[in-house]
Structure formats: structure tokens, C-alpha cells
Design an enzyme around this catalytic site. Structure first.
Site, PDB file in Angstrom:
ATOM      1  N   CYS A  81      25.073  20.218  28.322  1.00 38.22           N
ATOM      2  CA  CYS A  81      25.089  18.831  28.796  1.00 38.22           C
ATOM      3  C   CYS A  81      25.656  18.750  30.223  1.00 38.22           C
ATOM      4  O   CYS A  81      24.995  19.177  31.149  1.00 38.22           O
ATOM      5  CB  CYS A  81      25.816  17.947  27.783  1.00 38.22           C
ATOM      6  SG  CYS A  81      25.343  16.219  27.931  1.00 38.22           S
ATOM      7  N   HIS A 179      24.407  19.390  22.459  1.00 34.27           N
ATOM      8  CA  HIS A 179      25.743  19.929  22.166  1.00 34.27           C
ATOM      9  C   HIS A 179      25.733  20.850  20.957  1.00 34.27           C
ATOM     10  O   HIS A 179      26.011  20.394  19.841  1.00 34.27           O
ATOM     11  CB  HIS A 179      26.716  18.769  21.897  1.00 34.27           C
ATOM     12  CG  HIS A 179      27.007  17.943  23.101  1.00 34.27           C
ATOM     13  ND1 HIS A 179      28.101  18.146  23.908  1.00 34.27           N
ATOM     14  CD2 HIS A 179      26.323  16.925  23.664  1.00 34.27           C
ATOM     15  CE1 HIS A 179      28.092  17.283  24.907  1.00 34.27           C
ATOM     16  NE2 HIS A 179      27.013  16.520  24.782  1.00 34.27           N
ATOM     17  N   GLU A 181      27.878  22.864  20.115  1.00 35.01           N
ATOM     18  CA  GLU A 181      29.245  23.062  19.610  1.00 35.01           C
ATOM     19  C   GLU A 181      29.618  22.015  18.576  1.00 35.01           C
ATOM     20  O   GLU A 181      30.648  22.108  17.929  1.00 35.01           O
ATOM     21  CB  GLU A 181      30.245  23.059  20.775  1.00 35.01           C
ATOM     22  CG  GLU A 181      30.514  21.718  21.437  1.00 35.01           C
ATOM     23  CD  GLU A 181      29.398  21.264  22.385  1.00 35.01           C
ATOM     24  OE1 GLU A 181      28.317  21.872  22.395  1.00 35.01           O
ATOM     25  OE2 GLU A 181      29.615  20.260  23.092  1.00 35.01           O
TER      26      GLU A 181
HETATM   27  N1  GLN Z   1      26.249  12.147  31.539  1.00 38.77           N
HETATM   28  C1  GLN Z   1      27.213  13.194  31.703  1.00 38.77           C
HETATM   29  C2  GLN Z   1      27.209  13.760  33.120  1.00 38.77           C
HETATM   30  O1  GLN Z   1      26.484  13.332  33.938  1.00 38.77           O
HETATM   31  C3  GLN Z   1      26.961  14.325  30.720  1.00 38.77           C
HETATM   32  C4  GLN Z   1      27.235  13.866  29.312  1.00 38.77           C
HETATM   33  C5  GLN Z   1      27.739  14.941  28.399  1.00 38.77           C
HETATM   34  O2  GLN Z   1      28.112  16.032  28.826  1.00 38.77           O
HETATM   35  N2  GLN Z   1      27.834  14.620  27.136  1.00 38.77           N
HETATM   36  O3  GLN Z   1      27.952  14.645  33.415  1.00 38.77           O
END
Ligand code: GLN
Length: 204
Positions: A81, A179, A181
């Protein structure tokens, strides 16, 4: 052969979940907040969190350049992410001053799934794994464009974002929009641990 030490970037994000997932696989996993801790690592996980905060903290704590140097030097890294955003060479919809570590020849779009679907879950096929993976997306990016050396590992299976690329690999670098994890399926962490073990065996 001793098992590799895998660091988890620990200045921001869901660090504990990654440390647990790696520890469950029998790997030595340590939080990385300082350059000395990074030096002890054979590989690094960059968790989910907020990429705009991550790069600022990395700079404040003098970790940005050492991280970039290790990644350019071939250290395996796995971004989830926000971590995917940190590893991307190019971002769309980043903040004006946002800088990434880079390494992956991809363009990611931040918060790509839109407000209505801020967070959602779904099953998807992941290259090399037998059954589907249950993927949890939280204000996630997707990958808009990949370079020719980038392997696509997973795409969204259905819904308005069907077909969007959400997992990639390029040499020792791997990233997912979602994710892995979260929950108790360790298969994607295992893919990374195998990649790291292979890398350490080759380069020592
Ligand atoms: N929207 C977040 C970002 O731009 C990422 C979201 C996340 O890691 N759950 O960093």
C-alpha cells in the site's frame, strides 16, 4: 545457512502486523528506525500507512538516503500500500512535494479506488500461489503503468476496478496495493521470504 534478517520500516505504518507475519514464518524480523538498524538487514518491508508522512519522517530521521542507496544496490524490498507508493518510480495524485524512494519501474495512482470504495476486500489470483488470496484494500493505490521488466502478480478480479494491477515484482522488489499482513494467510510474505533467501544465497 542462517536465515535472513528482514527489517520493517518502522517510522510509520502497520509495522507490528508485518513483524508478526514474518516472525510466524521463522524469520528474524526487526523494526528499522535508524540507519544502523537498516545495516543489519538483508531485506526490508515497507508497510501500509501514509506515504506522504513516511518520506518526511524518513528524511527527518536520516533514513531516506541510506534506504535509497540500499534499494539501488539491490537489497530486496517489499512494499504494501503506502509501501508500494514509496517503491514506485512515478506517482499520480501525490502531494506537490512528495518524493519516493523509487526502484520499481511503475506509475502508481494514490487513493485510486475513489472515496466510495475507500476500503474494500476481495479475492484475487496471485501468480505462483494455488488458491485465491483474500485482499484487503485501504485507501489503496493501483498501478497504472508498468515498465517492460515488471512482472504483474495480481489484478483486481471483479467490480468497477476489475483488471487493475495490484501486485508487481521487478527483480528483488515486490509490491502489493493491498495488505497481506492483515489476517493469517502468510503465503505472500512467504513469497517474499523465498525471494530474499534466494537473493542472499546468490549474492551472499
Ligand atoms: N493512501 C495512503 C497513501 O497515500 C496509503 C494507504 C495505506 O497504506 N493503507 O500513502
Amino acid at each position: 545457512m542462517t536465515s535472513p534478517t528482514i527489517g520493517v520500516f518502522a517510522l510509520q505504518g502497520d509495522v507490528r502486523e508485518h513483524l508478526l507475519a514474518l516472525t510466524r514464518l521463522g524469520v528474524e524480523a526487526i523494526g528499522v528506525r535508524r540507519p544502523e538498524e537498516l545495516e543489519r538487514c538483508d531485506a526490508l518491508v515497507i508497510p501500509g500507512g501514509e506515504s506522504t508522512t513516511m518520506f518526511k519522517l524518513a528524511r527527518t530521521f536520516d533514513l531516506f538516503e541510506p534506504l535509497q542507496k540500499r534499494i539501488r544496490g539491490g537489497m530486496p524490498a517489499f512494499g504494501t500500500c503506502a509501501g508500494m507508493i514509496m517503491l514506485a518510480d512515478r506517482i499520480t495524485d501525490g502531494t506537490a512535494d512528495q518524493v519516493t524512494l523509487g526502484g520499481l519501474d511503475i506509475t502508481v495512482r494514490r487513493n485510486a479506488f475513489g472515496r466510495q470504495v475507500d476500503s474494500f476486500e476481495g479475492d484475487l489470483a496471485f501468480a505462483g500461489l494455488d488458491g485465491p488470496v483474500h485482499a484487503v484494500f485501504i485507501r489503496a493505490p493501483w498501478v497504472e503503468q508498468v515498465g517492460s521488466d515488471v512482472e504483474v502478480l495480481a489484478r483486481v478480479a471483479s467490480g468497477p476496478a476489475a483488471g487493475r494491477i495490484v501486485a508487481v515484482r521487478q527483480g528483488p522488489l515486490m509490491a502489493t496495493s493491498f495488505h497481506p499482513e492483515v489476517g493469517d494467510d502468510s503465503r505472500i510474505h512467504q513469497v517474499f521470504v523465498d525471494l530474499v533467501t534466494e537473493h542472499v544465497r546468490k549474492v551472499g
